[in-house]
Design a protein around this motif. Sequence first.
Motif, mmCIF file in Angstrom:
data_model
loop_
_atom_site.group_PDB
_atom_site.id
_atom_site.type_symbol
_atom_site.label_atom_id
_atom_site.label_comp_id
_atom_site.label_asym_id
_atom_site.label_seq_id
_atom_site.Cartn_x
_atom_site.Cartn_y
_atom_site.Cartn_z
ATOM 1 N N LYS A 64 32.626 7.999 -21.402
ATOM 2 C CA LYS A 64 31.699 7.618 -22.463
ATOM 3 C C LYS A 64 30.707 8.739 -22.787
ATOM 4 N N GLY A 65 30.181 9.382 -21.762
ATOM 5 C CA GLY A 65 29.220 10.469 -21.980
ATOM 6 C C GLY A 65 29.828 11.640 -22.733
ATOM 7 N N THR A 66 31.018 12.025 -22.376
ATOM 8 C CA THR A 66 31.713 13.126 -23.046
ATOM 9 C C THR A 66 32.132 12.711 -24.452
ATOM 10 N N LEU A 67 32.559 11.459 -24.594
ATOM 11 C CA LEU A 67 33.019 10.954 -25.886
ATOM 12 C C LEU A 67 31.913 11.049 -26.945
ATOM 13 N N THR A 68 30.679 10.782 -26.550
ATOM 14 C CA THR A 68 29.566 10.832 -27.502
ATOM 15 C C THR A 68 29.475 12.198 -28.168
ATOM 16 N N GLY A 69 29.566 13.271 -27.392
ATOM 17 C CA GLY A 69 29.497 14.624 -27.951
ATOM 18 C C GLY A 69 30.675 14.933 -28.870
ATOM 19 N N ILE A 70 31.852 14.484 -28.479
ATOM 20 C CA ILE A 70 33.048 14.698 -29.306
ATOM 21 C C ILE A 70 32.895 13.961 -30.633
ATOM 22 N N LEU A 71 32.416 12.710 -30.566
ATOM 23 C CA LEU A 71 32.205 11.932 -31.788
ATOM 24 C C LEU A 71 31.138 12.574 -32.670
ATOM 25 N N ASP A 72 30.090 13.102 -32.065
ATOM 26 C CA ASP A 72 29.047 13.798 -32.840
ATOM 27 C C ASP A 72 29.654 14.956 -33.627
ATOM 28 N N ARG A 73 30.508 15.744 -32.973
ATOM 29 C CA ARG A 73 31.117 16.899 -33.644
ATOM 30 C C ARG A 73 32.101 16.468 -34.737
ATOM 31 N N LEU A 74 32.888 15.428 -34.462
ATOM 32 C CA LEU A 74 33.818 14.937 -35.489
ATOM 33 C C LEU A 74 33.063 14.313 -36.659
#
Length: 147
Positions: A64-74
Motif C-alpha cells: 500500500k505504501g509503495t502503491l501510493t507513490g506509483i499512483l501519484d506518478r500515474l
Amino acid sequence: MNKKTPFLPAVRELAHCYQAFERYSSAHIRTLGLTAPQFDVIAALGNTQGMAPKELSERTLITKGTLTGILDRLEAKRMIRRSRSKIDGRSQVIELTAKGQTVFARVFPEHLKHLAKAFSAFKPRDYQRIEAVLRELRGALEPSQEH
C-alpha cells in the motif's frame, strides 16, 4: 547436495528464475516508457471499471505504501484518476483515464508478445505441469498452512 536440505537447489533455481523473468520483463517494459510497477497497475486496471486501492495492491502485489507513490506518478501523467466510490463514499476507486486506456491498449499486447518469445519452446502440457508444481509450492508456503 546437503542431505538435510535436498530442496535448496530447487529454491535457488526458483529465485534465479524469478530474477531472470524480472530482468527480461522489466527491460522490455522500460522500452515502453513505463516502470514495472506502473505497468503492473495499468495492466491490472485495464478492462475494468476500476478498483479500490486494497484490491489493486493485492492484484499487483505492490504494498500500500509503495502503491501510493506509483499512483501519484500515474495520476501526474494523467493515466489514472482517483474518485470516491459510489457504493461506499469513504473509499476510493482507481481507474484508468482515456489516456491510460490508450496506453493499456498499446503496451499490454506488446508486452504479451514479448513474453511469448521466451515461452515459445514450451507446449501447453508443459505450462500445465509448471503451473501445477508452482501452485503446489505456493500452497506449501502460504501462511494459512500449518507446518
